[in-house]
Design an enzyme around this catalytic site. Sequence first.
Site, PDB file in Angstrom:
ATOM      1  N   ARG A 123      39.717   6.848   9.488  1.00 42.89           N
ATOM      2  CA  ARG A 123      39.628   6.638  10.947  1.00 42.89           C
ATOM      3  C   ARG A 123      38.191   6.697  11.481  1.00 42.89           C
ATOM      4  NH1 ARG A 123      44.267  10.185  11.118  1.00 42.89           N
ATOM      5  NH2 ARG A 123      46.155   8.932  11.236  1.00 42.89           N
ATOM      6  N   LYS A 145      29.470  -4.775  17.009  1.00 42.58           N
ATOM      7  CA  LYS A 145      30.517  -5.722  16.616  1.00 42.58           C
ATOM      8  C   LYS A 145      30.644  -5.667  15.098  1.00 42.58           C
ATOM      9  CE  LYS A 145      30.681  -9.287  20.176  1.00 42.58           C
ATOM     10  NZ  LYS A 145      30.383 -10.702  20.495  1.00 42.58           N
ATOM     11  N   GLU A 187      18.557 -17.048  17.242  1.00 43.52           N
ATOM     12  CA  GLU A 187      19.261 -16.045  18.056  1.00 43.52           C
ATOM     13  C   GLU A 187      18.320 -15.431  19.102  1.00 43.52           C
ATOM     14  OE1 GLU A 187      22.439 -15.703  18.020  1.00 43.52           O
ATOM     15  OE2 GLU A 187      23.200 -16.069  15.992  1.00 43.52           O
ATOM     16  N   LYS A 228      19.027  -7.377  24.040  1.00 41.29           N
ATOM     17  CA  LYS A 228      20.353  -7.111  23.446  1.00 41.29           C
ATOM     18  C   LYS A 228      20.855  -5.732  23.888  1.00 41.29           C
ATOM     19  CE  LYS A 228      23.872  -7.763  20.755  1.00 41.29           C
ATOM     20  NZ  LYS A 228      24.217  -8.204  19.423  1.00 41.29           N
ATOM     21  N   GLU A 238      32.315  -6.862  25.757  1.00 40.40           N
ATOM     22  CA  GLU A 238      32.306  -8.294  26.082  1.00 40.40           C
ATOM     23  C   GLU A 238      33.363  -8.696  27.115  1.00 40.40           C
ATOM     24  OE1 GLU A 238      31.173 -10.971  22.804  1.00 40.40           O
ATOM     25  OE2 GLU A 238      32.535 -12.422  23.683  1.00 40.40           O
ATOM     26  N   ARG A 242      28.175  -9.866  28.242  1.00 40.93           N
ATOM     27  CA  ARG A 242      27.915 -10.055  26.804  1.00 40.93           C
ATOM     28  C   ARG A 242      28.309 -11.445  26.317  1.00 40.93           C
ATOM     29  NH1 ARG A 242      28.728  -5.489  22.044  1.00 40.93           N
ATOM     30  NH2 ARG A 242      27.918  -6.772  20.365  1.00 40.93           N
ATOM     31  N   ASN A 246      26.775 -15.543  23.612  1.00 35.62           N
ATOM     32  CA  ASN A 246      27.420 -16.620  22.850  1.00 35.62           C
ATOM     33  C   ASN A 246      26.812 -17.989  23.186  1.00 35.62           C
ATOM     34  OD1 ASN A 246      29.139 -14.768  21.686  1.00 35.62           O
ATOM     35  ND2 ASN A 246      30.679 -14.990  23.301  1.00 35.62           N
ATOM     36  N   HIS A 249      26.788 -20.831  20.768  1.00 34.42           N
ATOM     37  CA  HIS A 249      27.731 -20.515  19.692  1.00 34.42           C
ATOM     38  C   HIS A 249      29.043 -21.284  19.797  1.00 34.42           C
ATOM     39  CE1 HIS A 249      24.862 -17.383  18.924  1.00 34.42           C
ATOM     40  NE2 HIS A 249      25.538 -16.941  17.884  1.00 34.42           N
ATOM     41  N   HIS A 253      29.649 -22.764  16.467  1.00 35.14           N
ATOM     42  CA  HIS A 253      30.710 -22.318  15.555  1.00 35.14           C
ATOM     43  C   HIS A 253      31.551 -23.498  15.092  1.00 35.14           C
ATOM     44  CE1 HIS A 253      30.992 -17.745  16.616  1.00 35.14           C
ATOM     45  NE2 HIS A 253      30.102 -18.002  15.687  1.00 35.14           N
ATOM     46  N   HIS A 266      23.870 -20.449   9.891  1.00 34.70           N
ATOM     47  CA  HIS A 266      24.456 -20.091  11.187  1.00 34.70           C
ATOM     48  C   HIS A 266      23.468 -20.364  12.327  1.00 34.70           C
ATOM     49  CE1 HIS A 266      26.619 -17.823  14.244  1.00 34.70           C
ATOM     50  NE2 HIS A 266      25.498 -17.176  14.490  1.00 34.70           N
TER      51      HIS A 266
HETATM   52  N1  GLY Z   1      25.918 -11.540  18.648  1.00 39.06           N
HETATM   53  C1  GLY Z   1      26.507 -11.514  19.929  1.00 39.06           C
HETATM   54  C2  GLY Z   1      26.968 -10.166  20.359  1.00 39.06           C
HETATM   55  O1  GLY Z   1      26.674  -9.183  19.684  1.00 39.06           O
HETATM   56  O2  GLY Z   1      27.639 -10.071  21.346  1.00 39.06           O
END
Ligand code: GLY
Length: 353
Positions: A123, A145, A187, A228, A238, A242, A246, A249, A253, A266
């Site tokens: 956990r 994330k 990025e 960030k 998000e 946040r 993206n 992306h 993607h 990427h």
């Molecule tokens: N890479 C995008 C984020 O961490 O939200």
Amino acid sequence: MRINLEKAGPEIRRVNLGERSYDVVIGRGILGRAGEYLPLQRKVLVVTDSGVPKAYAEAAAACCREPVICVIGQGEENKNLASFEMLLRAMLTHGFTRKDCVVAVGGGICGDLAGFAAASYMRGVDFYNIPTTVLSQVDSSIGGKTAINLDGIKNAVGAFYQPKKVLIDIDVLKTLDRRQISAGLAEALKMSVTFDEELFRIFEDFAPEEEGIEENLERIIARSLAIKARVVEQDEKEQGLRKVLNFGHTIGHGIESQCLDGSLYHGECVAIGMLPMCSPAVRERLLPVLEKLHLPTGCVMDPDKVAEAVRHDKKSEDGKVTIVETDRIGTYRLESVSYEVLREKVAMVVRPR
Ligand code: GLY
């Protein structure tokens, strides 16, 4: 102002998230001194991937009392249940308890997998990240994330699980080739276009015939990290802000999922995906920067398949897709668009064979 970490010593940036707050330590040569920054006098699962120089994981392991090094395969296809299971089994086999920890030494895939294993084992055990690529240093190592892919769906299973500390050693970037550096910088560019015109100007002003972008990496990484951290502090899960990270992306993607031979990185897909999301004025400034960085500005594949992949990935209940657009460098706008609009945007950068 140029940051000179060699002279000034490591910089520390706090990510303020209440009881989940943590420090990001940025410096040179700190990988080999990881024990000064991280509490490693316990069992430590050091997770790396086969594309990362072995010496990096070994340097981190040398700072641990009881290290267990786990090497996962390089590449997105290894961000899967099998690798996740391997990490969990390694901890179980070596008798890890909740007092032990996981350290990722690698890029974004490695951090995602190691972080998710740390979030899940017993956990949750402590997780530390030592990102070794530009992409993971400017973006993915911060913000918690963690995920694996399942049945072709990117990040289908995962958790928000913040690291306890992040160590960013600029020196480890020396072993990356120019293409990997540029792909990671996509990025940082994404953040500059939507949040920070001054950061964008660093990209705009550098003259490749006089200096490499490497000369500017410290500044770019420090500024991107600050953005960030600020975004994550305001919107950890998000719900709103946040989503702006993206930028590029959505179509990126889609392109990545249709690039079956893996020939585009990427960050390269993100670079292409940014262009249709810009006003003509922004595009005019972004294109020469992408070209200077040798990042692609379009690709050849089936635009219908790309648009379909985006629709499948991002569709909301009303059939629309939320995209991030910008009219002026340093600003952003969230927009909900129909499939037809999306298809037109894809056609701006994806040409059929
Ligand atoms: N890479 C995008 C984020 O961490 O939200």
